[in-house]
Write an enzyme that holds these catalytic residues in place. Structure first.
Site, PDB file in Angstrom:
ATOM      1  N   SER A  75       0.832  -1.206   0.000  1.00  0.00           N
ATOM      2  CA  SER A  75       0.000   0.000   0.000  1.00  0.00           C
ATOM      3  C   SER A  75       0.862   1.250   0.000  1.00  0.00           C
ATOM      4  CB  SER A  75      -0.915   0.007   1.234  1.00  0.00           C
ATOM      5  OG  SER A  75      -0.166   0.302   2.398  1.00  0.00           O
ATOM      6  N   SER A  77       0.821   3.631   2.376  1.00  0.00           N
ATOM      7  CA  SER A  77       0.802   4.254   3.696  1.00  0.00           C
ATOM      8  C   SER A  77       2.162   4.750   4.169  1.00  0.00           C
ATOM      9  CB  SER A  77       0.230   3.287   4.737  1.00  0.00           C
ATOM     10  OG  SER A  77       1.139   2.231   5.002  1.00  0.00           O
ATOM     11  N   LYS A 132       5.255   0.419   9.839  1.00  0.00           N
ATOM     12  CA  LYS A 132       5.073   1.829  10.171  1.00  0.00           C
ATOM     13  C   LYS A 132       6.373   2.361  10.771  1.00  0.00           C
ATOM     14  CE  LYS A 132       0.654   1.522   9.157  1.00  0.00           C
ATOM     15  NZ  LYS A 132       0.102   2.118   7.919  1.00  0.00           N
ATOM     16  N   SER A 228      -2.933   6.614   6.246  1.00  0.00           N
ATOM     17  CA  SER A 228      -2.298   5.548   7.009  1.00  0.00           C
ATOM     18  C   SER A 228      -3.192   5.098   8.156  1.00  0.00           C
ATOM     19  CB  SER A 228      -0.941   6.020   7.563  1.00  0.00           C
ATOM     20  OG  SER A 228      -0.365   5.030   8.393  1.00  0.00           O
TER      21      SER A 228
END
Length: 272
Positions: A75, A77, A132, A228
């Protein structure tokens, strides 16, 4: 990033092939040789395959469990640090050695630092891996308003870099504001949109003010701040959910890119 329990598969395959090889070598092969009067005897096909595959599978299990593991970014994010289609490498021993499948730590080596890009098992669905950036450490007070992180009451510095131009699957972020953010000296680019709300839809953790990170947990966010699903939405990452620290890109393949889907310039890049 994936729902297939590959570690469990590797453990099971190692046990099965190793057991077949051991049982045959210890008990069955001597009986075959005795029955043949010492003449050469061809081993069964299943034993031949087990003997050939066990060392390979076991080596992959050890390497993947304790040294380095590959992941694919699915993705946007973590744009612009990581792009959809990046294949990354994750250091599995940076935060301690864990037993495969049960994830129990048996050697304590280190802890995450602010700014680290980490892979972890999603707290709401441990079968799914997320990636992350670590923003808040245990004991930190984290706030987020006006596109700015506040750590223990102090704003995290940002240096405007202009408008971002995306490619491939990241074209949707063209025109976003790009800025250089510094977390304890770790500089990285982030993306924001001025008209987007501070919190993505459905995020409520920071809706009413700063939060304190509990002991043994971490507050994480994506670099693509308005796109996100992170700690602002579902809370903290427990230490036991950590998988490792992302450190390099070894391949990029994005079918949405114009021309070749491979971005050769990204191969070998480090992750800051």
């Amino acid at each position: 990033m994936t729902n297939f329990d590959f570690p469990a598969f590797l453990v099971l395959a190692s046990v099965v092939t190793g057991a077949i090889w051991l049982i045959d070598a210890r008990w069955l092969a001597p009986r075959r040789r005795a029955a043949a009067g010492g003449a050469p005897v061809k081993e069964p096909v299943v034993v031949e395959y087990a003997r050939a595959f066990f060392p390979v599978i076991f080596a992959v299990l050890i390497l993947r469990s304790f040294v380095v593991e590959p992941f694919r970014i699915p993705s946007n994010s973590m744009m612009p640090t990581l792009l959809t289609g990046d294949f990354i490498l994750v250091n599995k021993y940076a935060y301690g050695l864990r037993l495969p499948v049960v994830n129990a730590k048996f050697v304590d080596i280190g802890e995450p630092e602010r700014g680290d890009v980490v892979v972890f098992r999603f707290p709401l669905d441990p079968s799914t891996d997320y990636i992350k950036r670590v923003i808040g450490l245990p004991g930190d007070v984290v706030g987020y308003r006006d596109k700015t992180i506040y750590l223990n009451g102090e704003p995290v510095a940002q240096l405007p870099l202009g408008r971002y131009t995306g490619v491939g699957s990241g074209q949707v972020m063209t025109g976003a504001r790009e800025a250089l953010e510094s977390l304890d000296g770790v500089e990285h680019s982030i993306l924001t949109r001025s008209r987007a709300p501070d919190l993505p839809p459905g995020c409520r953790v920071l809706a009413f003010g700063p939060v304190k990170v509990p002991e043994g947990q971490y507050f994480v966010m994506g670099d693509n701040r308005d796109n996100s699903n992170d700690s602002r939405c579902w809370g903290f990452v427990p230490e036991e959910n950590l998988v490792g620290k992302a450190f390099g890109i070894w391949m990029h393949w994005d079918g949405a890119r114009d021309g070749l889907p491979i971005a050769w310039s990204r191969l070998g890049d480090g992750i800051d």
